[in-house]
Design a protein around this motif. Sequence first.
Motif, mmCIF file in Angstrom:
data_model
loop_
_atom_site.group_PDB
_atom_site.id
_atom_site.type_symbol
_atom_site.label_atom_id
_atom_site.label_comp_id
_atom_site.label_asym_id
_atom_site.label_seq_id
_atom_site.Cartn_x
_atom_site.Cartn_y
_atom_site.Cartn_z
ATOM 1 N N UNK A 45 -9.839 -11.415 -4.336
ATOM 2 C CA UNK A 45 -10.818 -11.345 -3.255
ATOM 3 C C UNK A 45 -11.992 -10.451 -3.649
ATOM 4 N N UNK A 46 -11.732 -9.385 -4.390
ATOM 5 C CA UNK A 46 -12.819 -8.537 -4.887
ATOM 6 C C UNK A 46 -13.681 -9.312 -5.877
ATOM 7 N N UNK A 47 -13.044 -10.066 -6.751
ATOM 8 C CA UNK A 47 -13.783 -10.870 -7.731
ATOM 9 C C UNK A 47 -14.688 -11.882 -7.009
ATOM 10 N N UNK A 48 -14.159 -12.509 -5.965
ATOM 11 C CA UNK A 48 -14.959 -13.467 -5.222
ATOM 12 C C UNK A 48 -16.172 -12.832 -4.578
ATOM 13 N N UNK A 49 -16.004 -11.628 -4.066
ATOM 14 C CA UNK A 49 -17.126 -10.914 -3.436
ATOM 15 C C UNK A 49 -18.163 -10.503 -4.462
ATOM 16 N N UNK A 50 -17.717 -9.989 -5.611
ATOM 17 C CA UNK A 50 -18.645 -9.447 -6.603
ATOM 18 C C UNK A 50 -19.273 -10.505 -7.507
ATOM 19 N N UNK A 51 -18.511 -11.544 -7.811
ATOM 20 C CA UNK A 51 -19.004 -12.507 -8.794
ATOM 21 C C UNK A 51 -19.042 -13.948 -8.294
ATOM 22 N N UNK A 52 -18.449 -14.211 -7.131
ATOM 23 C CA UNK A 52 -18.425 -15.566 -6.611
ATOM 24 C C UNK A 52 -19.338 -15.783 -5.425
ATOM 25 N N UNK A 53 -20.168 -14.765 -5.108
ATOM 26 C CA UNK A 53 -21.113 -14.847 -3.983
ATOM 27 C C UNK A 53 -20.428 -15.144 -2.648
ATOM 28 N N UNK A 54 -19.199 -14.675 -2.511
ATOM 29 C CA UNK A 54 -18.466 -14.869 -1.258
ATOM 30 C C UNK A 54 -18.664 -13.644 -0.375
ATOM 31 N N UNK A 55 -19.821 -13.586 0.271
ATOM 32 C CA UNK A 55 -20.173 -12.422 1.088
ATOM 33 C C UNK A 55 -19.173 -12.176 2.207
ATOM 34 N N UNK A 56 -18.611 -13.255 2.748
ATOM 35 C CA UNK A 56 -17.675 -13.103 3.860
ATOM 36 C C UNK A 56 -16.400 -12.358 3.461
ATOM 37 N N UNK A 57 -16.152 -12.243 2.161
ATOM 38 C CA UNK A 57 -14.981 -11.495 1.707
ATOM 39 C C UNK A 57 -15.065 -10.037 2.133
ATOM 40 N N UNK A 58 -16.276 -9.527 2.323
ATOM 41 C CA UNK A 58 -16.442 -8.133 2.752
ATOM 42 C C UNK A 58 -15.786 -7.891 4.103
ATOM 43 N N UNK A 59 -15.870 -8.871 4.994
ATOM 44 C CA UNK A 59 -15.218 -8.752 6.296
ATOM 45 C C UNK A 59 -13.704 -8.678 6.155
ATOM 46 N N UNK A 60 -13.151 -9.555 5.319
ATOM 47 C CA UNK A 60 -11.698 -9.594 5.139
ATOM 48 C C UNK A 60 -11.192 -8.323 4.461
ATOM 49 N N UNK A 61 -11.965 -7.818 3.504
ATOM 50 C CA UNK A 61 -11.603 -6.562 2.841
ATOM 51 C C UNK A 61 -11.625 -5.416 3.835
ATOM 52 N N UNK A 62 -12.650 -5.382 4.692
ATOM 53 C CA UNK A 62 -12.763 -4.311 5.688
ATOM 54 C C UNK A 62 -11.592 -4.338 6.659
ATOM 55 N N UNK A 63 -11.195 -5.502 7.098
ATOM 56 C CA UNK A 63 -10.071 -5.617 8.021
ATOM 57 C C UNK A 63 -8.767 -5.166 7.362
ATOM 58 N N UNK A 64 -8.568 -5.559 6.097
ATOM 59 C CA UNK A 64 -7.362 -5.151 5.389
ATOM 60 C C UNK A 64 -7.342 -3.641 5.178
ATOM 61 N N UNK A 65 -8.486 -3.072 4.858
ATOM 62 C CA UNK A 65 -8.558 -1.631 4.626
ATOM 63 C C UNK A 65 -8.390 -0.848 5.925
ATOM 64 N N UNK A 66 -8.952 -1.349 7.002
ATOM 65 C CA UNK A 66 -8.834 -0.659 8.295
ATOM 66 C C UNK A 66 -7.388 -0.531 8.732
ATOM 67 N N UNK A 67 -6.576 -1.515 8.382
ATOM 68 C CA UNK A 67 -5.167 -1.488 8.775
ATOM 69 C C UNK A 67 -4.385 -0.377 8.075
ATOM 70 N N UNK A 68 -4.944 0.203 7.026
ATOM 71 C CA UNK A 68 -4.267 1.275 6.291
ATOM 72 C C UNK A 68 -4.470 2.644 6.935
ATOM 73 N N UNK A 69 -5.425 2.768 7.848
ATOM 74 C CA UNK A 69 -5.703 4.062 8.466
ATOM 75 C C UNK A 69 -4.748 4.321 9.628
ATOM 76 N N UNK A 70 -4.119 5.485 9.628
ATOM 77 C CA UNK A 70 -3.285 5.890 10.759
ATOM 78 C C UNK A 70 -4.102 6.697 11.766
ATOM 79 N N UNK A 71 -5.055 7.487 11.276
ATOM 80 C CA UNK A 71 -5.983 8.194 12.144
ATOM 81 C C UNK A 71 -7.277 8.426 11.379
ATOM 82 N N UNK A 72 -8.358 8.656 12.116
ATOM 83 C CA UNK A 72 -9.665 8.818 11.512
ATOM 84 C C UNK A 72 -10.219 10.199 11.848
ATOM 85 N N UNK A 73 -10.479 10.993 10.834
ATOM 86 C CA UNK A 73 -11.097 12.300 11.035
ATOM 87 C C UNK A 73 -12.596 12.264 10.788
ATOM 88 N N UNK A 74 -13.055 11.297 9.997
ATOM 89 C CA UNK A 74 -14.474 11.204 9.664
ATOM 90 C C UNK A 74 -15.291 10.804 10.887
#
Length: 236
Positions: free
Chosen positions: A95-124
């Motif tokens: 999915x990272x390869x598709x975003x960086x080299x395959x012009x799949x801009x929408x992959x950024x949304x999917x990456x963000x959703x997957x990464x957000x699920x890893x946070x238990x709490x937000x201090x920032x």
Amino acid sequence: MGCNRKQGYLQHKKYNMSVLDQILAIIVPHQCVGCHIEGNVLCGQCAQSIPSFPSRCYRCGKRTAEWRTCPACRNASGIYQMTVGAMYEGMAKEVVYGLKFGRKRMAARDIALALAARFSKIDATLVSHIPTAPSRVRQRGYDQAALIARALARELGLPYAPLLMRLSNDRQVGRTRIQRRQQMRGAFRVTRPELLNQHVLLIDDVLTTGATCEAAAQTLQKAGAKRVSAAVFAAA
């Protein structure tokens, strides 16, 4: 909060796509890198199947709570916490390869959703991104880290602002940690110093040695940031 995000995954929660993304999704629909179902570059179910990266200090590998950098490494790196979504392999790498080299801009949304699920709490209190080298941005037509950061900020309910300008085009592929650190000296300049009196969460797509994140974090701290954490989708 984590449970709600995971539930939202399975329900394919709505996302504010750009007009261009919406048009491209209709003309050339994306397929999930895992199950090949149309609609997402990484669908919610496949994202949940990616093994979680263990919570530890990104620098020395010592197990820590909530991906915090251990005290000894924190003094050297300037990064309070480094949240990592997955190992840089399999579907995560695709999915990272598709975003960086395959012009799949929408992959950024999917990456963000997957990464957000890893946070238990937000201090920032403010989300920003680590700028990609200008030459790569010109080639791709966008900065993938900025796309992920904006999407993640919306998901976390935090403001987003670009805080750094990258001054170097040096390629880091194949470089050692020491070489990368040397390359990154003076590589960034702060563009919005008036926003730095808070805890900043820096976003990037892939973590290799951490030299780029450290250079960006140290630049922000010297300019007045109270604390700097980071989050990357995948660690190599």
